[in-house]
Design an enzyme around this catalytic site. Sequence first.
Site, mmCIF file in Angstrom:
data_model
loop_
_atom_site.group_PDB
_atom_site.id
_atom_site.type_symbol
_atom_site.label_atom_id
_atom_site.label_comp_id
_atom_site.label_asym_id
_atom_site.label_seq_id
_atom_site.Cartn_x
_atom_site.Cartn_y
_atom_site.Cartn_z
ATOM 1 N N ASP A 1 -5.693 3.666 -8.346
ATOM 2 C CA ASP A 1 -5.396 2.512 -7.486
ATOM 3 C C ASP A 1 -5.173 2.935 -6.030
ATOM 4 O O ASP A 1 -5.401 2.167 -5.093
ATOM 5 C CB ASP A 1 -4.122 1.793 -7.954
ATOM 6 C CG ASP A 1 -3.956 1.696 -9.457
ATOM 7 O OD1 ASP A 1 -4.483 2.570 -10.169
ATOM 8 O OD2 ASP A 1 -3.297 0.762 -9.917
ATOM 9 N N ASP B 1 1.883 1.989 -2.131
ATOM 10 C CA ASP B 1 1.123 0.727 -2.119
ATOM 11 C C ASP B 1 1.116 0.044 -0.760
ATOM 12 O O ASP B 1 0.775 -1.133 -0.673
ATOM 13 C CB ASP B 1 1.703 -0.223 -3.172
ATOM 14 C CG ASP B 1 1.292 0.186 -4.580
ATOM 15 O OD1 ASP B 1 0.135 0.598 -4.757
ATOM 16 O OD2 ASP B 1 2.131 0.100 -5.497
HETATM 17 N N1 GLY Z 1 -1.796 -1.157 -8.756
HETATM 18 C C1 GLY Z 1 -1.310 -1.697 -9.949
HETATM 19 C C2 GLY Z 1 -2.308 -2.445 -10.769
HETATM 20 O O1 GLY Z 1 -3.475 -2.463 -10.545
HETATM 21 O O2 GLY Z 1 -1.861 -3.036 -11.722
#
Ligand code: GLY
Length: 405
Positions: free
Chosen positions: A184, A124
């Site tokens: 994501d 992330d």
């Molecule tokens: N990347 C985690 C979410 O979208 O909850």
Amino acid sequence: MVNKLNIACCLASFLCFFFAADLQAQKRKTLKADPEILKITDSALSRSAGQYLQLMETVPDTLFPRTFQNNRLLTATSPSWISGFYPGTLLLLYEFNNSNKFKEEALKKLKVLKKEQFNTGTHDLGFMMYCSFGTAKRLFKTKAYDPVLLNSAASLSQRFHDEVGLIRSWDHKPEKWKYPVIIDNMMNLELLTWASRLSGNQRFYNIAKQHADLTIKNHFRPDYSSYHVIDYDPKTGKVLNKLTEQGYSDESAWARGQAWALYGYTMMYRETGDAKYLEMAMHIADYILKHPNLPADKIPYWDFNAPDQSAAPRDASAAAVMSSALIELSGFSKGDKGKVYLKTAEAMLRQLSSPEYLAQPGTNGGFILKHSVGFLPAGSEVDVPLSYADYYYVEAMLRYRTLKK
Ligand code: GLY
């Protein structure tokens, strides 16, 4: 001789990439803003600034706001995937009104966040470091943040393995998956394309492209909806399983996942000029816009296939991400499509800026939007404010302001 030839080839492809990106930037159409929506979003931006002045008073020095539930601020520490959104939103609000209060609070948080540049345990880092330090770099035009961003890109790249050709998402739950990649993760690629441009290190660019290309191949159904998690064999790169973690079911279309996909491919088209990413973004947009379960006010339910839609919670965070992506995509799309995308973004922004979603001054713990869903199957953060909903909502409104008056 061979070496010279190789260097020349590398240089040529490298230059092609930059020129392609530049040409695309010139091809962007600037559509016209609707004066009524501009009025609504300008007023919502002022309201947002007021909310964050309130939120700032409650956030402990070393922590990052996550949500507000049962009258309590819930926070996260810097390794959390959400840590970049608060400083990012403060910087966007500074861009809006030039208030030093936002700048000072953002800079304080960047100091706490900085150590995550060496965090190789998360995929992330784009969310965390690019939304924060990347925005600071863009606004303050300083080289001071370059090492942080380049180290972050290097850390993220360590999660890329050639055998699979994708950046690994999670390390937890080894009993459930071997090499999970979630949709994501498309959002983290902008850090890499940016870092490649700055440093001239083409490995960053190649990783981003390979990841985006294999995601097209494996992550989508024939109708262009996206799975949440694809599990790969780490030795061969073979797809082992197609799953969900945060959605309703493995075969459902989790709303925020569709939003990440839409934003991710629109961004990759901007960054590379590769037409297949634009095509992909338009297919995803069409899936969302034509979905029979997309409500008339365009704020999606938390999952497009959630049972009992009338009782299912809406997800303002998905709408915020989608609206920001659709504004950008509208400038890239030919013919009437661009207009349709912009109209949908406007409908989303109108509804998000209505009393149903936009918090009344002094309420909602200082967060801007109400009614987002974090992780419904885990019973976590359902129908609450979320820091990333605020970030993409403010970004979308600022993007809207750049349209022709
Ligand atoms: N990347 C985690 C979410 O979208 O909850």
